[in-house]
Design a protein around this motif. Structure first.
Motif, mmCIF file in Angstrom:
data_model
loop_
_atom_site.group_PDB
_atom_site.id
_atom_site.type_symbol
_atom_site.label_atom_id
_atom_site.label_comp_id
_atom_site.label_asym_id
_atom_site.label_seq_id
_atom_site.Cartn_x
_atom_site.Cartn_y
_atom_site.Cartn_z
ATOM 1 N N LEU A 1 10.597 -5.185 3.186
ATOM 2 C CA LEU A 1 11.974 -5.485 3.596
ATOM 3 C C LEU A 1 12.018 -4.094 4.477
ATOM 4 O O LEU A 1 12.797 -4.227 5.768
ATOM 5 N N MET A 2 11.481 -2.908 4.349
ATOM 6 C CA MET A 2 11.609 -1.634 5.094
ATOM 7 C C MET A 2 10.981 -2.207 6.540
ATOM 8 O O MET A 2 11.698 -1.609 7.534
ATOM 9 N N GLN A 3 9.933 -2.731 6.544
ATOM 10 C CA GLN A 3 9.190 -2.904 7.788
ATOM 11 C C GLN A 3 9.913 -3.954 8.466
ATOM 12 O O GLN A 3 10.243 -3.605 9.792
ATOM 13 N N VAL A 4 9.980 -4.954 8.049
ATOM 14 C CA VAL A 4 10.922 -6.238 8.761
ATOM 15 C C VAL A 4 12.337 -5.412 9.059
ATOM 16 O O VAL A 4 12.770 -5.955 10.326
ATOM 17 N N PHE A 5 12.996 -4.847 8.463
ATOM 18 C CA PHE A 5 14.289 -4.248 8.821
ATOM 19 C C PHE A 5 14.260 -3.333 10.216
ATOM 20 O O PHE A 5 14.857 -3.283 11.059
ATOM 21 N N GLN A 6 13.158 -2.440 10.092
ATOM 22 C CA GLN A 6 12.956 -1.495 11.223
ATOM 23 C C GLN A 6 12.635 -2.338 12.398
ATOM 24 O O GLN A 6 12.984 -1.899 13.550
ATOM 25 N N ILE B 1 20.441 -9.413 13.189
ATOM 26 C CA ILE B 1 19.481 -8.752 12.124
ATOM 27 C C ILE B 1 19.472 -9.485 10.859
ATOM 28 O O ILE B 1 18.617 -9.456 9.989
ATOM 29 N N LEU B 2 20.952 -10.026 10.549
ATOM 30 C CA LEU B 2 21.073 -10.603 9.233
ATOM 31 C C LEU B 2 20.179 -11.913 8.997
ATOM 32 O O LEU B 2 19.385 -12.227 8.297
ATOM 33 N N GLU B 3 20.304 -12.600 10.437
ATOM 34 C CA GLU B 3 19.472 -13.790 10.550
ATOM 35 C C GLU B 3 18.212 -13.585 10.294
ATOM 36 O O GLU B 3 17.294 -14.353 9.924
ATOM 37 N N TYR B 4 17.768 -12.833 11.068
ATOM 38 C CA TYR B 4 16.246 -12.304 11.110
ATOM 39 C C TYR B 4 15.628 -12.086 9.675
ATOM 40 O O TYR B 4 14.627 -12.477 9.244
ATOM 41 N N LEU B 5 16.404 -11.386 8.926
ATOM 42 C CA LEU B 5 15.764 -10.805 7.757
ATOM 43 C C LEU B 5 15.855 -12.203 6.531
ATOM 44 O O LEU B 5 15.034 -12.275 6.015
ATOM 45 N N PHE B 6 16.997 -12.841 6.805
ATOM 46 C CA PHE B 6 16.813 -14.133 5.859
ATOM 47 C C PHE B 6 15.650 -14.888 6.277
ATOM 48 O O PHE B 6 15.018 -15.575 5.310
ATOM 49 N N VAL C 1 12.404 -13.739 4.888
ATOM 50 C CA VAL C 1 12.229 -14.004 3.383
ATOM 51 C C VAL C 1 11.851 -15.606 3.265
ATOM 52 O O VAL C 1 11.001 -15.834 2.433
ATOM 53 N N GLN C 2 12.471 -16.366 4.143
ATOM 54 C CA GLN C 2 12.214 -17.583 3.802
ATOM 55 C C GLN C 2 10.806 -18.060 4.097
ATOM 56 O O GLN C 2 10.154 -18.758 3.481
ATOM 57 N N GLN C 3 10.306 -17.718 5.281
ATOM 58 C CA GLN C 3 8.871 -17.837 5.702
ATOM 59 C C GLN C 3 8.051 -17.221 4.862
ATOM 60 O O GLN C 3 6.897 -17.761 4.403
ATOM 61 N N PHE C 4 8.396 -16.122 4.131
ATOM 62 C CA PHE C 4 7.486 -15.676 2.934
ATOM 63 C C PHE C 4 7.440 -16.585 1.804
ATOM 64 O O PHE C 4 6.301 -16.719 1.147
ATOM 65 N N ILE C 5 8.501 -17.111 1.099
ATOM 66 C CA ILE C 5 8.480 -17.984 0.125
ATOM 67 C C ILE C 5 7.929 -19.110 0.343
ATOM 68 O O ILE C 5 7.648 -20.168 -0.461
ATOM 69 N N GLY C 6 7.914 -19.833 1.530
ATOM 70 C CA GLY C 6 7.457 -21.078 2.234
ATOM 71 C C GLY C 6 8.600 -21.858 2.572
ATOM 72 O O GLY C 6 9.638 -22.027 1.631
ATOM 73 N N GLN C 7 8.515 -22.542 3.828
ATOM 74 C CA GLN C 7 9.593 -23.438 4.342
ATOM 75 C C GLN C 7 9.844 -24.584 3.145
ATOM 76 O O GLN C 7 8.777 -25.081 2.831
ATOM 77 N N GLY C 8 10.893 -24.809 2.827
ATOM 78 C CA GLY C 8 11.263 -25.833 2.104
ATOM 79 C C GLY C 8 11.368 -25.414 0.567
ATOM 80 O O GLY C 8 11.837 -26.125 -0.316
ATOM 81 N N ASN C 9 10.750 -24.190 0.233
ATOM 82 C CA ASN C 9 10.893 -23.635 -1.065
ATOM 83 C C ASN C 9 12.458 -22.954 -1.182
ATOM 84 O O ASN C 9 12.886 -22.655 -0.191
ATOM 85 N N ARG C 10 12.876 -22.780 -2.367
ATOM 86 C CA ARG C 10 14.181 -22.151 -2.618
ATOM 87 C C ARG C 10 13.859 -20.921 -3.398
ATOM 88 O O ARG C 10 13.127 -21.020 -4.370
#
Length: 504
Positions: free
Chosen positions: A452-457, A469-474, A477-486
């Protein structure tokens, strides 16, 4: 027990000269030619086949047409009587409290039907009394039905079989079969005849079981309908709860001089336990006196030049967490108006909420901060919440904003430390809940604070607005857990940036 072949069933193996396998009276074989007898047999088989088809058709139509279970159950004894050429039938059901009740009765002769009803009702009352006393009716009956090894339901229904047989008398040919719903006995369907030459053939028994199975389907469908209606009511209540919670969260970020803000709360369920708020430390607007008209569309400003920014998380999810979040919001807003420092505000809030949180076995993490518009100083105190991250534009570095403090509701005597930080033009802070750092990908890996610190920077270096910034961080996280996953946890994020033209 699928069927209850009672003592009267022994007559099934009686004299074939009186009745054939389908319960029809035989004729003197010396007066009937073989060809004629064969034709009679074929005709009877044909009638029997059509009787089963008519039964299935009628019961299927009734199941589709009746929305009321009682209306369908009224047909069951009549149908069982007609298809077996018997004198009557009784449907006895097991109630949720464990008691048995004569649900429906049909008998061809109304006068004799009164006696039959009294007999069956007497049997059910005796079973009720015996069950209440938890004693067998007689040792001989216990041995006959092996009641010592039966469960409570089986024992009650076995006692019912014995009592119905006894109360109806030995001159009645009786057959009973179980009503099975999800492999659990829910009652009995009894069919009986006073005809001394009546026999319970295999075909007649199958027809009774068929009627009993359709009865079980109707009961199961009715229970599913009830559960569906309960779920619909619960869904509606959750919708109302979610709507109330969304209205309690800020509809939009306030316009605070010198600051740019963006915020989003994304609950895992319809009602979540995350909380954020922007609280003016005083609600009187500049140039307005108490009692004067206030333009509701104008931005709310603080006369004392300080704003509270808070984020919290109730342990747990769903309606209970949402209720505690609502309670926390109201108490915190009232406490802020007392003008205490962030550490004192958390200390007082903990003392007020301790008893309620202890009773509910829940806790609250909370980070409360106050920004002074005149000095650019952010004062803060933390109650075990995820520390916000500060990106300092001058050094392009990220640091954590944290102080020592226990969970709200853990210890009534908890003390909360305070700290301050001087903010400069371009400095950016994110307040977030653990839904970000605890987000997991399909391999079970956590997003964690370091990512989170890295992507925030990176976001602070490339994004010009807090909303970007808000949209980018969300998105990250969505890309990390996988598209379509909740994500399985609530996710809340508040982005605060100091205007670049602000004096730092």
């Amino acid at each position: 027990m699928n069927t209850v072949p009672l003592s009267q069933l022994s007559s099934e193996s009686g004299d074939d000269s009186r009745s054939d396998n389908y319960g029809n009276r035989g004729e003197n074989t010396s007066d009937v030619t073989p060809v004629f007898a064969l034709k009679q047999l074929v005709a009877r088989l044909y009638r029997e086949q059509h009787k089963i088809q008519d039964l299935l058709s009628s019961l299927g139509f009734a199941l589709r047409s009746f929305n009321n279970l009682n209306q369908f159950l009224e047909l069951i004894p009549l149908m069982a009587t007609r298809v077996t050429d018997a004198d009557g039938s009784a449907l006895v059901l097991l109630k949720p409290n464990g008691q048995v009740k004569l649900e429906q009765l049909h008998y061809q002769d109304n006068l004799q039907g009164i006696d039959i009803r009294k007999a069956i009702e007497t049997a059910t009352l005796k079973v009720k009394d015996a069950t209440a006393r938890s004693t067998a009716l007689a040792d001989s009956e216990s041995e006959q039905f092996n009641l010592e090894q039966a469960s409570g339901v089986e024992k009650g229904l076995a006692l019912l079989d014995a009592q119905v047989s006894r109360c109806l008398g030995s001159d009645i040919h009786l057959f009973g079969t179980a009503i099975l719903v999800k492999q659990m006995e829910r009652g009995r369907l009894y069919v009986f005849s006073r005809d001394p030459e009546y026999t319970w053939t295999e075909t007649r028994q199958k027809l009774v079981r068929l009627v009993a199975d359709q009865t079980a389907v109707a009961i199961a469908n009715d229970e599913l309908t009830v559960e569906l209606r309960k779920k619909e009511r619960l869904d509606r209540e959750l919708e109302i709860g979610a709507e109330i919670q969304q209205r309690l969260l800020p509809r939009q970020c306030p316009q605070i001089p010198g600051l740019e803000l963006a915020a989003r709360c994304q609950p895992a369920n319809r009602v979540g336990g995350d909380y954020y708020d922007f609280i003016p430390t005083h609600y009187v607007q500049p140039g307005k006196t108490e009692g004067a008209d206030i333009n509701k569309n104008s931005p709310v400003k603080s006369a004392q030049g300080r704003w509270g920014i808070v984020i919290g998380d109730v342990m747990g999810k769903g309606v209970p967490a949402g209720l505690i979040m609502t309670m926390t919001r109201g108490m915190l807003r009232a406490e802020v108006l007392n003008g205490h420092s962030p550490g004192q505000i958390l200390q007082h809030l903990n003392q007020v909420m301790y008893a309620d949180l202890e009773n509910s076995h829940r806790f609250v993490t909370l980070f409360y901060s106050e920004y002074d518009l005149q000095t650019g100083i952010l004062s803060y105190s933390n109650a075990a919440h995820n520390p916000p991250l500060l990106w300092q534009a001058s050094s392009n570095s990220v640091r954590r904003l944290d102080t020592l403090g226990m969970l709200i509701g853990l210890d009534s005597n908890s003390q909360y430390e305070e700290a301050q930080v001087q903010l400069a033009a371009g400095d950016t802070i994110i307040y977030y809940t653990d839904g970000f750092t605890e987000a997991a990908n399909p391999n079970g890996e956590r997003f964690d604070e370091e990512n989170l610190m890295q992507v925030f920077q990176k976001a602070c270096q490339n994004c010009q607005e807090p909303q970007a910034i808000l949209e980018y961080l969300f998105d990250q996280v969505q890309q990390f857990i996988g598209q379509g996953n909740r994500n399985g946890d609530d996710m809340t994020l508040v982005v605060m940036r100091v205007h670049k033209g602000t004096r730092g």
